[in-house]
Motif scaffolding. Structure first.
Motif, PDB file in Angstrom:
ATOM      1  N   UNK A 162       2.788  15.731  -2.279  1.00  0.00           N
ATOM      2  CA  UNK A 162       2.121  14.481  -2.636  1.00  0.00           C
ATOM      3  C   UNK A 162       1.740  13.698  -1.387  1.00  0.00           C
ATOM      4  N   UNK A 163       2.529  13.887  -0.322  1.00  0.00           N
ATOM      5  CA  UNK A 163       2.160  13.201   0.923  1.00  0.00           C
ATOM      6  C   UNK A 163       0.785  13.668   1.407  1.00  0.00           C
ATOM      7  N   UNK A 164       0.599  14.979   1.420  1.00  0.00           N
ATOM      8  CA  UNK A 164      -0.663  15.515   1.921  1.00  0.00           C
ATOM      9  C   UNK A 164      -1.823  15.212   0.973  1.00  0.00           C
ATOM     10  N   UNK A 165      -1.562  15.286  -0.315  1.00  0.00           N
ATOM     11  CA  UNK A 165      -2.624  14.983  -1.277  1.00  0.00           C
ATOM     12  C   UNK A 165      -3.089  13.543  -1.130  1.00  0.00           C
ATOM     13  N   UNK A 166      -2.135  12.623  -1.148  1.00  0.00           N
ATOM     14  CA  UNK A 166      -2.526  11.220  -1.030  1.00  0.00           C
ATOM     15  C   UNK A 166      -3.158  10.952   0.330  1.00  0.00           C
ATOM     16  N   UNK A 167      -2.735  11.702   1.324  1.00  0.00           N
ATOM     17  CA  UNK A 167      -3.353  11.544   2.640  1.00  0.00           C
ATOM     18  C   UNK A 167      -4.817  11.935   2.593  1.00  0.00           C
ATOM     19  N   UNK A 168      -5.101  13.058   1.940  1.00  0.00           N
ATOM     20  CA  UNK A 168      -6.488  13.499   1.816  1.00  0.00           C
ATOM     21  C   UNK A 168      -7.303  12.482   1.033  1.00  0.00           C
ATOM     22  N   UNK A 169      -6.725  11.977  -0.049  1.00  0.00           N
ATOM     23  CA  UNK A 169      -7.451  11.061  -0.925  1.00  0.00           C
ATOM     24  C   UNK A 169      -7.776   9.747  -0.221  1.00  0.00           C
ATOM     25  N   UNK A 170      -6.787   9.190   0.460  1.00  0.00           N
ATOM     26  CA  UNK A 170      -6.992   7.847   1.009  1.00  0.00           C
ATOM     27  C   UNK A 170      -7.490   7.850   2.446  1.00  0.00           C
ATOM     28  N   UNK A 171      -7.574   9.054   3.048  1.00  0.00           N
ATOM     29  CA  UNK A 171      -7.808   9.099   4.491  1.00  0.00           C
ATOM     30  C   UNK A 171      -9.077   8.359   4.903  1.00  0.00           C
ATOM     31  N   UNK A 172     -10.067   8.349   4.032  1.00  0.00           N
ATOM     32  CA  UNK A 172     -11.330   7.700   4.417  1.00  0.00           C
ATOM     33  C   UNK A 172     -11.487   6.317   3.795  1.00  0.00           C
ATOM     34  N   UNK A 173     -10.416   5.770   3.247  1.00  0.00           N
ATOM     35  CA  UNK A 173     -10.519   4.470   2.597  1.00  0.00           C
ATOM     36  C   UNK A 173      -9.767   3.407   3.385  1.00  0.00           C
ATOM     37  N   UNK A 225      -7.309   1.795   2.389  1.00  0.00           N
ATOM     38  CA  UNK A 225      -5.876   1.901   2.122  1.00  0.00           C
ATOM     39  C   UNK A 225      -5.154   2.565   3.286  1.00  0.00           C
ATOM     40  N   UNK A 226      -5.839   3.532   3.903  1.00  0.00           N
ATOM     41  CA  UNK A 226      -5.210   4.260   5.009  1.00  0.00           C
ATOM     42  C   UNK A 226      -4.795   3.307   6.126  1.00  0.00           C
ATOM     43  N   UNK A 227      -5.595   2.261   6.313  1.00  0.00           N
ATOM     44  CA  UNK A 227      -5.294   1.313   7.395  1.00  0.00           C
ATOM     45  C   UNK A 227      -4.106   0.412   7.056  1.00  0.00           C
ATOM     46  N   UNK A 228      -3.760   0.361   5.794  1.00  0.00           N
ATOM     47  CA  UNK A 228      -2.642  -0.486   5.371  1.00  0.00           C
ATOM     48  C   UNK A 228      -1.310   0.237   5.466  1.00  0.00           C
ATOM     49  N   UNK A 229      -1.383   1.525   5.837  1.00  0.00           N
ATOM     50  CA  UNK A 229      -0.156   2.318   5.907  1.00  0.00           C
ATOM     51  C   UNK A 229       0.667   1.934   7.140  1.00  0.00           C
ATOM     52  N   UNK A 230       1.973   2.178   7.090  1.00  0.00           N
ATOM     53  CA  UNK A 230       2.805   1.949   8.271  1.00  0.00           C
ATOM     54  C   UNK A 230       2.416   2.893   9.400  1.00  0.00           C
ATOM     55  N   UNK A 277       0.828  -1.205   0.000  1.00  0.00           N
ATOM     56  CA  UNK A 277       0.000   0.000   0.000  1.00  0.00           C
ATOM     57  C   UNK A 277       0.863   1.256   0.000  1.00  0.00           C
ATOM     58  N   UNK A 278       1.921   1.209   0.784  1.00  0.00           N
ATOM     59  CA  UNK A 278       2.842   2.343   0.811  1.00  0.00           C
ATOM     60  C   UNK A 278       3.525   2.520  -0.544  1.00  0.00           C
ATOM     61  N   UNK A 279       3.890   1.400  -1.138  1.00  0.00           N
ATOM     62  CA  UNK A 279       4.522   1.458  -2.455  1.00  0.00           C
ATOM     63  C   UNK A 279       3.575   2.061  -3.487  1.00  0.00           C
TER      64      UNK A 279
END
Lengths: 204, 204
Positions: B167-178, B180-185, A155-157
């Motif tokens: 890009x960190x903040x953008x992807x954070x906004x995009x995935x924050x409610x999905x 995928x967010x839970x799969x992050x480190x 997912x990070x990748x």
DNA sequence: AAAATAAAAACGAACGTTCGTTCATTTTCA
DNA sequence: TGAAAATGAACGAACGTTCGTTTTTATTTT
């Protein structure tokens, strides 16, 4: 006579597309809320009321556009066919294919801005839900089979990969009219991908 | 008695700030064009006409905001004071400082979306012109003095650095409610920076 | 300190314009 | 010959801004 797979487009379909094309141009230039139905009608070459024979509302035009221009339509399938011996080759090819499909002017990226700025991410989950399930397995497979990867979290990748692509286009838009653009290497995307692959630090 | 450095704010200054604060909230939620002066007035706690004692127009409110919330005000000076023996240490510290200043909700990043989506980058050059000249020398010095860097082009390094942050903040906004967010480190930003520094490919 | 006073701020109705949408009607197409 | 498409006037609502007026604030004069 073959089963009708692709007839010649009907008049309505042509007009519908003309409206979408006109709307895209205007949305990208002025944004969604600052674009009027009268502007769209004029650029599409029909009367104001005519639009409503093909779209129920202004919102429906935007939704039609993001469906038609959605990356899962053309970009994602193309990227998923990327090949390469090593993970590096694979990802380099994937980026090349994505860039080719995105084209010079990344309409989808700009639509994403509009969606985030003017709809507060209302369609965002839809956008993501179509892409992530299709793309994630690819990155999972990549992590499993290619031993040359430092990053072990798929997912990070994936996030990093898409983030790199997005940030390339955003920074391109931001700096395109400034002197910074002239300081870039000949092939900025190659250099950008290279940093993604190998980082900025020289390994000791 | 010291020279008057900071008097108690006058009534007008308080109201002006209240209007800007209300406008920020609304712009971030609905975008610029979908936010009305009546909404701003109501949230700021004054009558419609009262706004015009402090701002000439709606546009001027937005401009006032991007000046007050501009990274060169607080973020950039703080980042420029980052320290570190190696380039890696320096850049890690710079990111940490930038994140601390940006805060949980990166207002400036979202304002950037609005600016790009609804003003077609009209204020973009202003934003950039303030940052680039101040930041570029830092990256130039970095490239010159730190032999541990793979990237030799300062402008590319700068673009990559800011691109990574954005890009960190953008992807954070995009995935924050999905999901995928839970799969992050645990610390996604650390992992993100790590990729920026060392890439995703294991050196052979 | 109190009173006077001019400027700053707040008010909300009103203005002219533009917005998205509807509608009855006409034209075009299959 | 019916359905689909196109037309443009019309509608009510909402927009940004202006304006004359009242209230509040800050400063100066008693």
């Amino acid at each position: 006579m073959p089963a009708k797979t692709k007839e010649t487009p009907t008049k309505g379909e042509i007009t519908r597309l003309a409206v979408e094309d006109a709307a895209i141009e205007l949305f990208l230039e002025y944004g969604y809320h600052a674009t009027s139905m009268r502007q769209i009608a004029k650029r599409a070459g029909l009367a104001l009321g005519g639009i409503y024979n093909h779209f129920k509302s202004k919102d429906e035009i935007f939704e039609g556009i993001i469906i038609d221009k959605h990356p899962y339509r053309t970009i994602l399938p193309a990227v998923l066919e990327a090949e390469g011996e090593s993970a590096e080759d694979f990802l380099r090819n994937a980026v090349k294919i994505a860039m080719r499909e995105l084209g010079e002017e990344p309409v989808f990226i700009k639509l994403m801005f509009i969606e985030m700025a003017e709809f507060n991410g209302k369609h965002g989950s839809l956008m993501l839900k179509e892409i992530a399930p299709k793309a994630l397995p690819i990155f999972e497979k990549l992590v499993k089979t290619r031993k040359s990867l430092r990053v072990s979290n798929p997912a990070l990748l994936m996030r990093s990969f898409f983030g790199m692509m997005i940030s390339y286009y955003i920074t391109d838009i931001i700096i395109s009219k400034s002197v910074i653009a002239k300081l870039m290497p000949k092939n900025p995307m190659d250099a950008y991908v290279d940093i993604f692959l190998h980082g900025i630090i020289k390994e000791s």
